[in-house]
Design a protein around this motif. Structure first.
Motif, PDB file in Angstrom:
ATOM      1  N   THR A 118     -24.493 -16.349 111.157  1.00 50.41           N
ATOM      2  CA  THR A 118     -25.388 -17.469 110.841  1.00 50.41           C
ATOM      3  C   THR A 118     -25.626 -18.381 112.036  1.00 50.41           C
ATOM      4  OG1 THR A 118     -23.498 -18.752 110.027  1.00 50.41           O
ATOM      5  CG2 THR A 118     -24.752 -17.481 108.403  1.00 50.41           C
ATOM      6  N   HIS A 121     -19.746 -18.909 112.186  1.00 50.72           N
ATOM      7  CA  HIS A 121     -20.387 -19.843 111.261  1.00 50.72           C
ATOM      8  C   HIS A 121     -20.367 -21.266 111.799  1.00 50.72           C
ATOM      9  CE1 HIS A 121     -20.454 -16.500 108.604  1.00 50.72           C
ATOM     10  NE2 HIS A 121     -19.186 -16.559 108.271  1.00 50.72           N
ATOM     11  N   TRP A 122     -21.295 -22.069 111.292  1.00 55.06           N
ATOM     12  CA  TRP A 122     -21.389 -23.477 111.660  1.00 55.06           C
ATOM     13  C   TRP A 122     -20.367 -24.338 110.922  1.00 55.06           C
ATOM     14  CZ3 TRP A 122     -24.053 -25.049 115.750  1.00 55.06           C
ATOM     15  CH2 TRP A 122     -25.117 -24.276 116.210  1.00 55.06           C
ATOM     16  N   GLU A 140     -24.031 -22.396 105.033  1.00 54.57           N
ATOM     17  CA  GLU A 140     -24.679 -22.211 106.326  1.00 54.57           C
ATOM     18  C   GLU A 140     -26.169 -22.532 106.274  1.00 54.57           C
ATOM     19  OE1 GLU A 140     -22.948 -21.178 109.395  1.00 54.57           O
ATOM     20  OE2 GLU A 140     -21.551 -22.168 108.017  1.00 54.57           O
TER      21      GLU A 140
END
Length: 334
Positions: free
Chosen positions: A279, A299-300, A236
């Motif tokens: 994140t 999350h990405w 992240e």
């Protein structure tokens, strides 16, 4: 493996429930009997965390060093007094998120439950009887009928006061050390923003990264370079910096290295406050609630292999780096 935020949260529980109290130590499993005998009957005087390691100090300069590793966990039971910033709701442990804290959630008063056994955001007050497991995910179960409860499983060490007990299972390291040995151990660790968020700590991290030919994706996992970052935060942080994981540290621009340090400090504090590795920034209230309730929305890139990047639409790549899974976007991060 528990990352830095989890270890800091566990240490806060020891600070709240054990520091200042005489502790009885035993090793139900038997593998730590000699070490437990050294600790037994001493008052705990301090509890600290640096990255993924925790250090419990007892009278006479005796320390217990614990590294949970991949499988370690602490179980707390008894009249658990929650840390001032830690709370629980509906059977899951979490962090209190009151107005005025640094975490600017879209809806600070929302009760958010995580289906995977991570944490909520609502305080219940304390003390109260409970049984609580703290590792990477924190889960609460019904309080035992008797105190102290019978040990469950292979308990390496049990720490016991008149009102609370803590059982340790499956650690990578569990050892008694003196103050000089603890100082030597800590000196070998990279800086931890929750321990030292000074300009000097940022400079130390920056200088180490900038002189290394090692890929930045490996450097962030090297606990001698920076403490506490694990697989989730690595992926992240690199995505948030739009940084190719394979870039040699010495080729990463200085301003980017410094930004990584500051972002790690930012995400680590959020992790300690919420109990979750959140994140993604700038979420609206509905997206925030969804993210806090389900890691898939939190999350990405982590655990999103084969799915389209949230920014550019390119499929997220999964590869192995440093014997760990690495998730990244080959468009946004090149």
């Amino acid at each position: 493996m528990p990352e830095g935020h989890s270890v800091h949260r566990i240490t806060r529980q020891f600070a709240r429930n054990f520091v200042g109290h005489v502790v009885h130590a035993s090793s139900p499993q038997g593998r730590f009997a000699e070490g437990a005998a050294v600790i037994d009957g001493r008052r705990m005087v301090d509890a600290r965390a640096v990255g993924k390691q925790m250090f419990l100090e007892f009278e006479g300069g005796v320390w217990l060093r614990v590294h949970l590793g991949m499988y370690g966990a602490w179980d707390f039971a008894g009249d658990i007094r929650m840390d001032a910033t830690i709370a629980s709701a509906n059977g899951r442990m979490g962090q209190t998120n009151q107005r005025g804290t640094f975490l600017d959630a879209p809806n600070p008063d929302a009760v958010v439950l995580d289906a995977a056994g991570e944490n909520s955001l609502t305080s219940i007050g304390a003390p109260r009887k409970a049984r609580l497991r703290m590792s990477e995910a924190e889960k609460e179960s019904d309080a035992p009928e008797e105190f102290p409860p019978e040990p469950v499983g292979q308990v390496r060490v049990r720490l016991l006061t008149d009102t609370v007990c803590a059982d340790l299972r499956g650690p990578t390291a569990c050892e008694v050390r003196d103050s000089a040995e603890i100082e030597q151990t800590v000196a070998k660790l990279g800086p931890d923003p929750l321990v030292d968020d000074t300009d000097a700590a940022e400079q130390r991290f920056t200088e180490v990264v900038r002189r290394k030919p090692t890929p930045i994706g490996l450097l962030l996992m090297d606990q001698s370079v920076v403490s506490g970052i694990g697989n989730v935060y690595r992926a992240e942080l690199l995505y948030r910096a739009r940084l190719d994981p394979h870039t040699p540290g010495k080729l990463v621009p200085e301003e980017t290295v410094r930004a990584l340090w500051r972002d790690w400090a930012h995400l680590l504090r959020i992790g300690v406050e919420t109990g979750q590795m959140m994140t993604m920034d700038g979420l609206d209230p509905d997206a925030w609630r969804a993210a806090m309730a389900d890691r898939a929305d939190r999350h990405w890139v982590y655990k999103r292999e084969g799915l389209p990047c949230r920014t550019c639409g390119t499929n997220i790549v999964l590869e192995e780096m440093g014997a760990r899974k690495l998730y990244w976007c080959p468009t946004c991060q090149t």
